[in-house]
Every structure is written in C-alpha cells, then in structure tokens.
Design a protein around this motif. Structure first.
Motif, PDB file in Angstrom:
ATOM      1  N   ARG A   1       0.831  -1.042  -0.029  1.00 33.73           N
ATOM      2  CA  ARG A   1      -0.624  -0.078  -0.253  1.00 33.73           C
ATOM      3  C   ARG A   1       1.459   1.458  -0.210  1.00 33.73           C
ATOM      4  N   ALA A   2       0.333   2.140  -0.812  1.00 35.40           N
ATOM      5  CA  ALA A   2       1.052   3.237  -0.412  1.00 35.40           C
ATOM      6  C   ALA A   2      -0.119   4.864  -0.775  1.00 35.40           C
ATOM      7  N   PHE A   3       0.281   5.365   0.310  1.00 32.32           N
ATOM      8  CA  PHE A   3       0.027   6.577   1.035  1.00 32.32           C
ATOM      9  C   PHE A   3       0.940   8.035   0.622  1.00 32.32           C
ATOM     10  N   LEU A   4      -0.090   8.893  -0.772  1.00 29.26           N
ATOM     11  CA  LEU A   4       0.431  10.696  -1.021  1.00 29.26           C
ATOM     12  C   LEU A   4      -0.365  11.970   0.599  1.00 29.26           C
ATOM     13  N   VAL A   5       0.637  12.161   1.630  1.00 32.34           N
ATOM     14  CA  VAL A   5       0.230  12.874   1.925  1.00 32.34           C
ATOM     15  C   VAL A   5      -0.355  13.799   2.313  1.00 32.34           C
ATOM     16  N   ILE A   6      -0.780  14.993   1.770  1.00 31.89           N
ATOM     17  CA  ILE A   6      -0.720  16.041   1.092  1.00 31.89           C
ATOM     18  C   ILE A   6      -1.114  17.214   2.504  1.00 31.89           C
ATOM     19  N   THR A   7       0.454  17.922   3.174  1.00 30.79           N
ATOM     20  CA  THR A   7      -0.339  18.502   4.316  1.00 30.79           C
ATOM     21  C   THR A   7       0.262  19.923   4.831  1.00 30.79           C
ATOM     22  N   HIS A   8       0.408  21.141   5.505  1.00 29.85           N
ATOM     23  CA  HIS A   8       0.903  21.943   5.278  1.00 29.85           C
ATOM     24  C   HIS A   8       1.735  22.392   6.975  1.00 29.85           C
ATOM     25  N   TYR A   9       1.618  20.876   7.445  1.00 32.72           N
ATOM     26  CA  TYR A   9       2.236  20.927   9.112  1.00 32.72           C
ATOM     27  C   TYR A   9       3.042  19.754   9.152  1.00 32.72           C
ATOM     28  N   GLN A  10       4.650  20.242   9.976  1.00 34.16           N
ATOM     29  CA  GLN A  10       5.184  18.818   9.806  1.00 34.16           C
ATOM     30  C   GLN A  10       4.450  17.983  11.337  1.00 34.16           C
ATOM     31  N   ARG A  11       3.319  18.516  12.221  1.00 36.22           N
ATOM     32  CA  ARG A  11       2.966  17.727  13.255  1.00 36.22           C
ATOM     33  C   ARG A  11       2.344  16.716  12.848  1.00 36.22           C
ATOM     34  N   LEU A  12       1.891  16.407  11.301  1.00 42.38           N
ATOM     35  CA  LEU A  12       1.193  15.173  11.004  1.00 42.38           C
ATOM     36  C   LEU A  12       2.423  13.418  10.726  1.00 42.38           C
ATOM     37  N   LEU A  13       3.520  15.158  10.312  1.00 41.93           N
ATOM     38  CA  LEU A  13       4.737  14.136   9.416  1.00 41.93           C
ATOM     39  C   LEU A  13       5.821  12.716  10.636  1.00 41.93           C
ATOM     40  N   ASP A  14       5.548  14.107  12.305  1.00 42.36           N
ATOM     41  CA  ASP A  14       6.407  13.268  13.223  1.00 42.36           C
ATOM     42  C   ASP A  14       5.789  12.010  13.671  1.00 42.36           C
ATOM     43  N   TYR A  15       3.762  12.133  13.445  1.00 43.67           N
ATOM     44  CA  TYR A  15       3.313  10.842  13.189  1.00 43.67           C
ATOM     45  C   TYR A  15       3.177   9.602  11.962  1.00 43.67           C
ATOM     46  N   ILE A  16       3.241  10.438  11.041  1.00 42.65           N
ATOM     47  CA  ILE A  16       3.273   9.668  10.395  1.00 42.65           C
ATOM     48  C   ILE A  16       4.262  10.049   9.247  1.00 42.65           C
ATOM     49  N   VAL A  17       5.518   8.779   9.662  1.00 41.27           N
ATOM     50  CA  VAL A  17       7.065   9.106   8.997  1.00 41.27           C
ATOM     51  C   VAL A  17       6.837   9.143   7.830  1.00 41.27           C
ATOM     52  N   PRO A  18       7.489   9.876   6.711  1.00 43.17           N
ATOM     53  CA  PRO A  18       6.679   9.930   5.143  1.00 43.17           C
ATOM     54  C   PRO A  18       8.582   9.034   4.877  1.00 43.17           C
ATOM     55  N   ASP A  19       8.386   8.419   3.884  1.00 49.80           N
ATOM     56  CA  ASP A  19       9.714   7.982   3.426  1.00 49.80           C
ATOM     57  C   ASP A  19      10.052   9.669   2.528  1.00 49.80           C
ATOM     58  N   VAL A  20       9.474   9.673   1.459  1.00 49.60           N
ATOM     59  CA  VAL A  20       9.736  11.186   1.113  1.00 49.60           C
ATOM     60  C   VAL A  20       8.912  12.120   1.197  1.00 49.60           C
TER      61      VAL A  20
END
Ligand SMILES: Nc1ncnc2c1ncn2[C@@H]1O[C@H](COP(=O)(O)OP(=O)(O)OP(=O)(O)O)[C@@H](O)[C@H]1O
Ligand SMILES: [Mg+2]
Lengths: 258, 372
Positions: free
Chosen positions: A201-220
């Motif tokens: 499965r893959a995810f494209l996570v569109i966001t304005h905030y670093q905070r979400l990416l603290d929890y969902i750590v992206p590969d790219v």
C-alpha cells in the motif's frame, strides 16, 4: 530488493476552469512508501488529488499517469476506486438524505463487485464497521446520520479515514486530513494510517504541518509549488521547511541557477 | 376540440382557464386532436396488472374501477365492516365512513386501452363523518392506444374527522389523466395527503382544498418523478376560510430526459381567517438539459396574525456530492439514483404505514429517472 512502482506521474499538465494549474508535474511512488506533499496555498496540491481521483472539469492537457501499469486517466472515478485509489477530501461533502451506513455498504459492495469479489451481507459488513470504528474512536451515532451532514470539521476528517480503513485502498491520497483536528484526533488519524501501512500500500499525504509527519513518518517529502514538484528529500526536508518557509526553496533555486 | 377539453377540464372563466393551462396547453391540444371512442368498462385486466394492486393488506376492502366504472368482477368489498357504506347515486360512486376503521380502503383506477384512442369519466366521493380513516388510491394503466381518463372526486371530512390519503399514479406513456380533487374540511378535521405521480402522457392534478372549519388542517406531501416525455401538471389551491386553520405543503419534483413538470401552489388566506398558518415548500431537480420544470408558488393574505412561509426552487444534482459518491466506488447511475431518492425522501416520511411506505419507496426507486 526492487520495489515495484505503483504510481508514475510524468510531465502532468492539467487545467481547471480554463486555467493551467499543474504545469509539468512528475512523481513516482512505489508500493509500501509514504510520500508527503507540502507546498504553498494554491500550488495545485488538491488539484493533483482531484486529477488522480478523476473529478470532472479537471482537464489533463499533457503527460501521463500510470497506476499498477494501467493508464489511470482513462478510467471513470468509480473504476479508479475499485482499482484501489482513495482520496480523503480536503473538504468532505455533506449529502443530506443519504444514510451513512447505506452509503458505505453500497460503496464497499460496488467496489467488491467491480473486482469480482463476493458482496458482504449486512452481518459481515457491520462486523467490519465495528472493528474500524474502534480504531478511530468514532461514535456509532455518526453512522445513522446522513453522509457528513452536521458533522463537525474534525468528525468529517476522521470519517474520511474511517472510510479509508473500511475500503482498504492500495493508494490513499490524504488531502490535508490533519487540518482542523485537535491533538487527540490527529493521533487517532495517524494511528489509523500507520495501522494500514504495508508493503502493498502507498500513501500520498498532503499537509501543511510538520506535526502530522512526526506521527506518520514519510519516506519522501516533496515540495509542490506553482504546479510542479520543485524539491524532494527525506523526512528532514519537512523540518527544514517548517524552520525556513517556502521562500528558502525559491532562494536555493535561484542560487543553483546562478 | 382543444377548446372543448379546456372547457371540460378548466375552472373559472375563459381567462382563468387559459391561465391555469398555460404550461400544458400544447399537450392538451395534441390530446384533443384524437377521435375518442368510449373506453370499454368490461375490459379484461392482465395478470401482471392485477398483481400490482392485489395487496394482501387490502383484500376485502378494495374497489376497482375499470375505465371509470366500478367492476364487480375485480372489486372485493367483503370485509369492509359496518362503519362503511358504499353505493352509487346519480353516477357518483360514494364511500361513506362513520366511525374509525382499521385497515385502509383501497380504490384502484385502471385505464385499459381499446383498439383506438378511448375516453372514460368517473365521479366519486368520500365522506368521513367522524373518526379516522385511511385511503389508498392507485391509478394504473396498460400500455397501448391512448386512453384519457377523468376523475372528479369530492372529499368531505366532518368535525374532528381525520383522513390519511395516499395516492399513487403510475401510468404508461400512452395514458392521460385529469383529476379534480375537491376537499372540504370541517372544524378540527385533518387531511394528510401524499401524492406520488409517475409517468403519463399528460397528467393533471387539480387539488382544491377548503379549510372551512376552525382549526382544520391540511398536510399535503407530493412528488413527481418523470422521464421520457411524461408531462405532469399539478395545481394546488388551498383556501383558508376559518380561523386558526393550517396548511403544510411539501412537494418535490424530478424530471429527466424530455419530461415536463409543473407545480402551481396557491394559498389564499381569506378575510376573517385570522391566526392561520400556511407553509409551502417546493423543490425540484432537473436531470437533463431537455427536461423542464416550472414552479409557481402564490400566497395571498387578507387576514390578520397569519404565519406564512413559502419557498420554491429548481436546481440540479450537486456535482460535488456526485463525485464524492463515485470516488468511493459507486457507479454514476447508482450515485444519481441515491441522490434523487434522498431528494424525494421527505415526501414519503409522511406515510405512517411502514409497509406502504416501503412499497412506495421501491416503486419510486425503480421509476426514478437516472439517465446518464
Ligand atoms: N474549480 C476551480 N475553478 C477555478 N479555479 C480553481 C478551481 N479549482 C482550483 N482552482 C484554482 O487552482 C489553484 C490551485 O488550487 P488547489 O486547490 O489545487 O491548491 P492547493 O495547493 O490545494 O491549496 P491549499 O493549500 O490552499 O489547499 C488555485 O489558484 C485555485 O483557485
Ligand atoms: Mg488544497
């Protein structure tokens, strides 16, 4: 180990209401990856999501999108959904008079039918609903209401992730699902996403905030500006953007060009 | 010939008749260019048609009119009880109810074509002296040569009486129907009427309601769902005559392909009908560029301390909602059907009997226009 490319976007140009919004966007996502897309307001992030999901009025004028080796752009939205594409809307739509449970069951069974799988009866369906509801701590009561009608902003966003959990897509595009969420809800949404991360499965996570990416750590992490991907990097890029803003990218580009 | 039909189906003077038929004049003219023979009142009903009205719940309480005449053969009034008297006087078929009855009375009108275009006329009346009653009215037809039916009907509710009327008109494209429903409500009487109009070459419903006694109340729910070249023209005319009377009108309309729908809702609060409450909501949905719907709400108030609210709209399916449903895997036709059903739902919510409501919902769901 070679991972397979799930989504390949090449030189994509798209117009909305006669105006070119995507101007040669290229992006490649492999199965198992999480890509974050950041970028200033109006850059074309939601446009990308809408083009991928097949919304009418988003006219592709150039370029290609292949998904699992197929030309995604020639499929109607419902066929894309059945093929595993899911868009969590930036602004989920209220549909008065359409019961949420009925909607979810119709959607799930329509997808299963399109894939040649057996439809779920109401017992099987409800069992699945209960499991997924628990993860997102959504109130049962929301299921008895009309789709998104009268839901609070946060409830709407959690409902998107609940739908994702239920429909089990292979490519999930989350368009600012974190906007408007309180801290607890943000964690629930992140838990919902992390629970679904898998090698298929893959995810494209569109966001304005670093905070979400603290929890969902992206590969790219990509920066989308003016209809193009202008910068890509690892998870640390998000932190740099948070610290320096988008102007920093523009300056670096200028320096690079000189 | 056209003038003759307008005269027969119009009310008021020549100018008023013209005005009330302005959206359907052409359709009426086309109809009147045919030479009608009298419809056959002994016509045989095909099994498939009988199955459409032979409901378990209404056995023993059913009157069937074939081309306007009561059919001994198909009616079944064995079980109707002592409270109900039925009979024919001066060409009017009358049902009289004195006291509460349990099950609904089921009145079925069937249009059966002859080899050539044919006509029938019927005149019926329903009186509820007191107590509360339920009535299901059903109009059905067999496809074939044109049939033009006309029904004049009078409903009288005595003081404190209550009637729940559910009327479904489900006609093939070859059948036309003119209906005049004349309602008279006494003090504290309540009529709750739900009309479902599906199809027909030309369907006209004239509903005139007089709120004649104090605290009389009308609740009118209705929907038309049209496709093909169906043409439905609905005229509601409600008059508040006595004090503290109320009307609550909620109608929905959907038209697809080349269908044509008209809703005219007029409420008059006469001088002296103080303290009256009038509500009218009419919303319509166009599903194709060739379809057309006209809505005309008219409110006239000549009394004091009147509460009145009315609104009418004609719109299209919400594209964003449609995309949302499709993006979850629901095919376009099904997504449209879901949204149209939702749009019409409020109308059926007024039907108290859950079995009947479900029956109507299913019939409507099947008939709903969902062209891509
Ligand atoms: N239906 C439309 N009609 C006209 N302009 C549109 C439409 N949809 C998008 N646009 C325009 O396209 C541009 C990109 O919009 P988009 O929603 O993709 O931006 P975004 O990157 O998602 O921004 P945000 O971060 O604010 O959500 C904007 O200038 C927007 O006004
Ligand atoms: Mg956006």
């Amino acid at each position: 180990m070679m991972e397979t490319t799930m989504l390949k976007i090449e030189n994509l140009h798209a117009r909305v209401a006669g105006k070119e919004i995507l101007k040669g966007l290229s992006l490649e996502v492999k199965a198992g990856e999480v890509h974050a897309i950041m970028g200033p307001n109006g850059a074309g992030k939601s446009t990308l999501g809408n083009v991928l999901a097949g919304r009418d009025g988003y006219e592709v004028t150039q370029g290609s999108v292949s998904y699992d080796g197929k030309n995604l752009l020639e499929l109607p939205p419902e066929a894309r959904a059945a093929a595993g594409v899911f868009l969590a809307f930036q602004y989920p739509v209220e549909i008065p008079g359409v019961n949420n449970t009925y909607f979810l069951r119709t959607a799930l069974n329509a997808q299963r039918k399109a894939r040649g799988e057996a439809e779920l009866d109401s017992m099987q369906f409800l069992k699945r609903v209960r499991e997924k509801l628990a993860v997102l701590h959504l109130k049962d009561e929301l299921l008895h209401r009309a789709v998104n009608e009268g839901f609070s902003g946060g409830e709407k966003k959690r409902n998107e992730i609940f739908q994702m959990a239920l429909l089990e897509p292979t490519l999930a595009i989350l368009d600012e699902t974190d906007s408007g969420l309180d801290i607890d809800a943000l964690k629930m949404v992140a838990d919902g996403v992390n629970a679904m991360r898998s090698s298929e499965r893959a995810f494209l996570v569109i966001t304005h905030y670093q905070r979400l990416l603290d929890y969902i750590v992206p590969d790219v992490v990509h920066v989308l500006a003016d209809g193009r991907i202008v910068e890509s990097g690892d998870a640390s890029l998000a932190q740099k953007l948070e610290d320096h803003g988008y102007a920093w990218i523009a300056e670096r580009k200028l320096a690079g060009a000189a | 010939m056209s003038a003759a039909l307008i005269e027969e189906f119009g009310r008021g003077d020549a100018r008023e008749r013209e005005e009330s038929w302005r959206y359907s004049k052409t359709a009426l003219r086309a109809l009147s260019q045919q030479d009608f023979v009298a419809a056959d009142t002994d016509a045989e009903l095909p099994e498939t048609l009988r199955a459409q009205f032979d409901w378990m719940q209404t056995r023993g309480r059913r009157v069937v009119l074939v081309n306007g005449a009561v059919s001994e053969r198909y009616s079944d009034f064995a079980d109707v009880g002592a409270m109900v008297t039925v009979g024919e006087t001066g060409g009017t078929y009358a049902v009289r109810i004195d006291g509460g009855i349990d099950g609904p009375v089921h009145v079925v009108y069937v249009s059966v074509p002859s080899a050539q275009p044919s006509r029938w006329r019927a005149s019926t009346s329903m009186v509820v002296v007191n107590g509360s009653a339920r009535m299901i009215e059903q109009h059905l037809g067999v496809d074939g040569a044109g049939v033009l039916g006309s029904v004049r009907r009078r409903i009288d509710l005595g003081e404190g009486a209550r009637l729940e009327l559910v009327s479904v008109c489900d006609l093939p494209e070859s059948a036309s129907l003119y209906r005049l429903l004349d309602v008279h409500l006494g003090a504290k009487a309540t009529l709750r009427a739900t009309h479902v109009l599906l199809g027909g070459r030309l369907q006209r419903l004239d509903m005139q309601v007089e709120l004649a006694g104090e605290q009389a109340r009308l609740e009118s729910r209705g929907v038309f769902a049209l496709r093909g070249r169906a043409h439905v023209d609905t005229h509601l005319d409600v008059r508040h005559v006595a004090r503290d009377t109320a009307c609550d009108i909620l109608w929905r309309g959907v038209a697809d392909q080349r269908a044509r729908g008209i809703f005219h809702g007029a409420i008059t609060v006469a001088a002296g009908a103080d303290g009256s409450d009038a509500k009218l909501s009419n919303k319509n949905l166009l599903l194709s560029a060739q379809a057309e719907i006209d809505t005309q709400p008219v409110l006239e108030i000549h009394a004091d301390e009147v509460k009145a609210a009315h609104g009418a709209t004609v719109g299209q399916l919400d594209e964003r909602a449609l995309f949302y449903l499709r993006s979850r895997g629901i095919p376009l036709a099904e997504a449209r059907r879901m949204m149209v059903t939702a749009f019409c739902r409020e109308v059926l919510d007024g039907v108290a009997d859950p079995d009947l409501r479900e029956r109507l919902a299913q019939r409507m769901h099947a008939a709903l226009p969902v062209e891509e």
